[in-house]
Each structure stands twice: as C-alpha cells, then as structure tokens.
Write a protein that holds these residues in place. Sequence first.
Motif, PDB file in Angstrom:
ATOM      1  N   SER A 101      44.813  45.913  25.285  1.00 18.13           N
ATOM      2  CA  SER A 101      45.862  44.925  24.998  1.00 18.13           C
ATOM      3  C   SER A 101      45.694  43.704  25.874  1.00 18.13           C
ATOM      4  O   SER A 101      45.855  42.578  25.418  1.00 18.13           O
ATOM      5  CB  SER A 101      47.243  45.550  25.226  1.00 18.13           C
ATOM      6  OG  SER A 101      47.436  46.635  24.360  1.00 18.13           O
ATOM      7  N   LEU A 102      45.357  43.920  27.135  1.00 20.12           N
ATOM      8  CA  LEU A 102      45.196  42.794  28.037  1.00 20.12           C
ATOM      9  C   LEU A 102      44.010  41.931  27.635  1.00 20.12           C
ATOM     10  O   LEU A 102      44.077  40.708  27.666  1.00 20.12           O
ATOM     11  CB  LEU A 102      44.996  43.311  29.471  1.00 20.12           C
ATOM     12  CG  LEU A 102      46.237  43.932  30.116  1.00 20.12           C
ATOM     13  CD1 LEU A 102      45.857  44.575  31.446  1.00 20.12           C
ATOM     14  CD2 LEU A 102      47.308  42.882  30.327  1.00 20.12           C
ATOM     15  N   ASN A 111      29.543  41.324  40.936  1.00 20.20           N
ATOM     16  CA  ASN A 111      29.686  42.641  40.318  1.00 20.20           C
ATOM     17  C   ASN A 111      30.535  42.465  39.053  1.00 20.20           C
ATOM     18  O   ASN A 111      31.707  42.095  39.132  1.00 20.20           O
ATOM     19  CB  ASN A 111      30.373  43.587  41.313  1.00 20.20           C
ATOM     20  CG  ASN A 111      30.524  44.993  40.772  1.00 20.20           C
ATOM     21  OD1 ASN A 111      30.795  45.204  39.594  1.00 20.20           O
ATOM     22  ND2 ASN A 111      30.381  45.967  41.650  1.00 20.20           N
ATOM     23  N   THR A 112      29.959  42.744  37.884  1.00 21.59           N
ATOM     24  CA  THR A 112      30.700  42.502  36.638  1.00 21.59           C
ATOM     25  C   THR A 112      31.875  43.456  36.469  1.00 21.59           C
ATOM     26  O   THR A 112      32.853  43.114  35.803  1.00 21.59           O
ATOM     27  CB  THR A 112      29.767  42.624  35.417  1.00 21.59           C
ATOM     28  OG1 THR A 112      29.152  43.922  35.400  1.00 21.59           O
ATOM     29  CG2 THR A 112      28.699  41.554  35.448  1.00 21.59           C
ATOM     30  N   ALA A 113      31.794  44.640  37.071  1.00 25.88           N
ATOM     31  CA  ALA A 113      32.918  45.574  37.002  1.00 25.88           C
ATOM     32  C   ALA A 113      34.101  45.025  37.802  1.00 25.88           C
ATOM     33  O   ALA A 113      35.260  45.122  37.373  1.00 25.88           O
ATOM     34  CB  ALA A 113      32.510  46.945  37.532  1.00 25.88           C
ATOM     35  N   GLU A 114      33.811  44.445  38.963  1.00 26.33           N
ATOM     36  CA  GLU A 114      34.879  43.832  39.759  1.00 26.33           C
ATOM     37  C   GLU A 114      35.436  42.618  39.031  1.00 26.33           C
ATOM     38  O   GLU A 114      36.654  42.418  38.978  1.00 26.33           O
ATOM     39  CB  GLU A 114      34.355  43.418  41.137  1.00 26.33           C
ATOM     40  CG  GLU A 114      35.444  42.776  41.994  1.00 26.33           C
ATOM     41  CD  GLU A 114      34.948  42.349  43.368  1.00 26.33           C
ATOM     42  OE1 GLU A 114      35.782  41.910  44.188  1.00 26.33           O
ATOM     43  OE2 GLU A 114      33.726  42.449  43.618  1.00 26.33           O
ATOM     44  N   GLU A 155      41.378  41.287  34.277  1.00 21.54           N
ATOM     45  CA  GLU A 155      42.503  42.049  33.712  1.00 21.54           C
ATOM     46  C   GLU A 155      43.790  41.803  34.498  1.00 21.54           C
ATOM     47  O   GLU A 155      44.869  41.692  33.912  1.00 21.54           O
ATOM     48  CB  GLU A 155      42.163  43.538  33.695  1.00 21.54           C
ATOM     49  CG  GLU A 155      41.104  43.896  32.664  1.00 21.54           C
ATOM     50  CD  GLU A 155      40.676  45.357  32.750  1.00 21.54           C
ATOM     51  OE1 GLU A 155      41.159  46.057  33.678  1.00 21.54           O
ATOM     52  OE2 GLU A 155      39.869  45.785  31.921  1.00 21.54           O
ATOM     53  N   GLN A 156      43.673  41.706  35.828  1.00 17.82           N
ATOM     54  CA  GLN A 156      44.869  41.466  36.638  1.00 17.82           C
ATOM     55  C   GLN A 156      45.431  40.069  36.374  1.00 17.82           C
ATOM     56  O   GLN A 156      46.658  39.884  36.331  1.00 17.82           O
ATOM     57  CB  GLN A 156      44.556  41.623  38.135  1.00 17.82           C
ATOM     58  CG  GLN A 156      43.905  42.934  38.529  1.00 17.82           C
ATOM     59  CD  GLN A 156      44.455  44.137  37.783  1.00 17.82           C
ATOM     60  OE1 GLN A 156      45.650  44.436  37.852  1.00 17.82           O
ATOM     61  NE2 GLN A 156      43.585  44.841  37.077  1.00 17.82           N
ATOM     62  N   ILE A 157      44.560  39.109  36.198  1.00 19.75           N
ATOM     63  CA  ILE A 157      44.998  37.739  35.910  1.00 19.75           C
ATOM     64  C   ILE A 157      45.645  37.668  34.534  1.00 19.75           C
ATOM     65  O   ILE A 157      46.678  37.011  34.341  1.00 19.75           O
ATOM     66  CB  ILE A 157      43.819  36.757  36.028  1.00 19.75           C
ATOM     67  CG1 ILE A 157      43.406  36.645  37.504  1.00 19.75           C
ATOM     68  CG2 ILE A 157      44.179  35.383  35.465  1.00 19.75           C
ATOM     69  CD1 ILE A 157      42.190  35.793  37.756  1.00 19.75           C
ATOM     70  N   ALA A 178      52.667  44.763  42.531  1.00 22.42           N
ATOM     71  CA  ALA A 178      51.311  44.211  42.546  1.00 22.42           C
ATOM     72  C   ALA A 178      51.220  42.983  41.643  1.00 22.42           C
ATOM     73  O   ALA A 178      50.633  41.962  42.022  1.00 22.42           O
ATOM     74  CB  ALA A 178      50.312  45.266  42.098  1.00 22.42           C
ATOM     75  N   THR A 179      51.798  43.080  40.452  1.00 21.86           N
ATOM     76  CA  THR A 179      51.755  41.955  39.515  1.00 21.86           C
ATOM     77  C   THR A 179      52.519  40.756  40.073  1.00 21.86           C
ATOM     78  O   THR A 179      52.080  39.614  39.953  1.00 21.86           O
ATOM     79  CB  THR A 179      52.343  42.364  38.159  1.00 21.86           C
ATOM     80  OG1 THR A 179      51.562  43.430  37.604  1.00 21.86           O
ATOM     81  CG2 THR A 179      52.315  41.194  37.178  1.00 21.86           C
ATOM     82  N   GLN A 180      53.675  41.015  40.695  1.00 19.37           N
ATOM     83  CA  GLN A 180      54.448  39.929  41.300  1.00 19.37           C
ATOM     84  C   GLN A 180      53.659  39.270  42.438  1.00 19.37           C
ATOM     85  O   GLN A 180      53.661  38.040  42.570  1.00 19.37           O
ATOM     86  CB  GLN A 180      55.778  40.459  41.817  1.00 19.37           C
ATOM     87  CG  GLN A 180      56.716  40.937  40.704  1.00 19.37           C
ATOM     88  CD  GLN A 180      58.034  41.449  41.244  1.00 19.37           C
ATOM     89  OE1 GLN A 180      58.649  40.808  42.086  1.00 19.37           O
ATOM     90  NE2 GLN A 180      58.479  42.606  40.787  1.00 19.37           N
ATOM     91  N   TYR A 181      52.975  40.076  43.221  1.00 19.55           N
ATOM     92  CA  TYR A 181      52.148  39.537  44.309  1.00 19.55           C
ATOM     93  C   TYR A 181      51.017  38.681  43.730  1.00 19.55           C
ATOM     94  O   TYR A 181      50.747  37.565  44.200  1.00 19.55           O
ATOM     95  CB  TYR A 181      51.569  40.679  45.140  1.00 19.55           C
ATOM     96  CG  TYR A 181      50.610  40.225  46.219  1.00 19.55           C
ATOM     97  CD1 TYR A 181      51.076  39.888  47.487  1.00 19.55           C
ATOM     98  CD2 TYR A 181      49.242  40.134  45.963  1.00 19.55           C
ATOM     99  CE1 TYR A 181      50.193  39.463  48.478  1.00 19.55           C
ATOM    100  CE2 TYR A 181      48.359  39.700  46.935  1.00 19.55           C
ATOM    101  CZ  TYR A 181      48.839  39.369  48.197  1.00 19.55           C
ATOM    102  OH  TYR A 181      47.957  38.938  49.162  1.00 19.55           O
TER     103      TYR A 181
END
Length: 241
Positions: free
Chosen positions: A5-6, A126-129, A135-137, A203-206
């Motif tokens: 979804s992300l 690192n493409t995994a990182e 995804e977090q962004i 975490a998302t708010q941070y």
Amino acid sequence: MKRLSLLMFALVLGACGLGGPKEAEEALKDKGVLDVLEEASKDRYDPPADGRLTEEQVRMYLEVKKRERDLAKAAAEQLKAKGQALKEAEKEGAGLSTAWQSLGALKDLSNLVTADIRAAQELGHNTAEYTWVKEQILEAGLATWTDNIRQQTSGSLEMALQQMKDARAQAPNEEMRKFYDEQIANYEQALSEEEEQASPSEATQYNLQLIKKFSDELKLLEEEIQKYGLASSLGRDDEQQ
C-alpha cells in the motif's frame, strides 16, 4: 500488505557531479534491468527497532532522488522516442521490425520503473536500506494526508452539529426538539469516533518532524520526477493536444 500500500500510494515522489542527461543515457546502457534487480536482491538491512529515520538517511534519500530524476528523464525520453518510432513502423506494416522495437520499448519502460534502485546502486547505497527509508517517508506522507482528511471531516461534523443545536433552540414544539436531539446525538457520536481514530505512531510522528526540514526540496524533486511518468513517456500528452 502495508508495504504494498505504501509503495502504491501512492503511486503514487542527479547526484551532484554525475553529469547531465547524456551521461544518464550511458548509465542506462551499462547495466541491464535484470542485473539491477539481481544486485538489489542481495542487499540486506535490519531496520532500527524504534522505526526512526536519521537525518543522514533522509539526505541519502534526497541524493538518490536527484540521480533518479536524471535517469528517469533519460529513460522517459528513450521510451517516448521508441514509442513514436513504433507507431510509424506499425503504419508501414513492418512486422519483425515492429516486434524488435516493442522489445526495446519494454526495456526502456523497465529502466523508468527501476530508476531509483539503479540510482541507489550507482551512488553506492544499500538498496534494502534505501527501500526502507522510502517506505518510512511514504508512510509519513500518508499520515499527513490522512490527518488532513480527518481534520476536514471533523470540521464539517462540528459545523453540522452546531447547526442542529441552533435549530433545536428554535424548535416550535417537543416533537421537533426530540428529532433534533436524535440528530445531535448522532453527530456527537460521529465526532467521538473521529477523535478515537488511531493517531500516527511515535516513530511516524518523529519522522514527520525530521522530514519537514527537507519538505521543500522533496516536493520539488517529486514534481520533477513525475514529469517523466508513464503517461508523458508514452506520448499521451501529445495525443491529447
């Protein structure tokens, strides 16, 4: 499902010193799409337990997006040119030639879709990182969008609730007051449910606060990259004009 979804949301945004479009065109020839994907599949990354991004990771993401912009532009221009050549070949009935041109267009399409992964590899990341950071962004952006929608909904409910209360105060009889009482209760329940909706994780708010430092640059890059999307590359804009 959350990861998919992300990435869809989505669908949903050139490193300094690496040169312009001409060099990007050469870079697309140096490594095939399958090589890019095979190399990426070997990367591993263990995300932090707290789910928080670092400023260094956000800067890495920006660096990759800049290079993605150049690669996407080169791939989009190649795809658009081959798409036009394919149309001409189809008009002339060149069967085998048309088939080869179609395969070439598919390669350019793949280059367009994987431009960010290729960019990360070129820059030695690192493409995994990178994928985790992306995804977090995206999740932070989704949280912002969801919160904006929630605020708009709450505002509309509060306005309607006040209108019901005003109407009740002017109701001519008990029957009408009873009717408005029922409506008021419904709106108050809806507002309560809106307020109880899960807020973004800590975490998302941070991450949201961290990303805000780079929001203008991120927005500009996303807008530039969107110029080289599939619709533009396939020449749909030209067809509509």
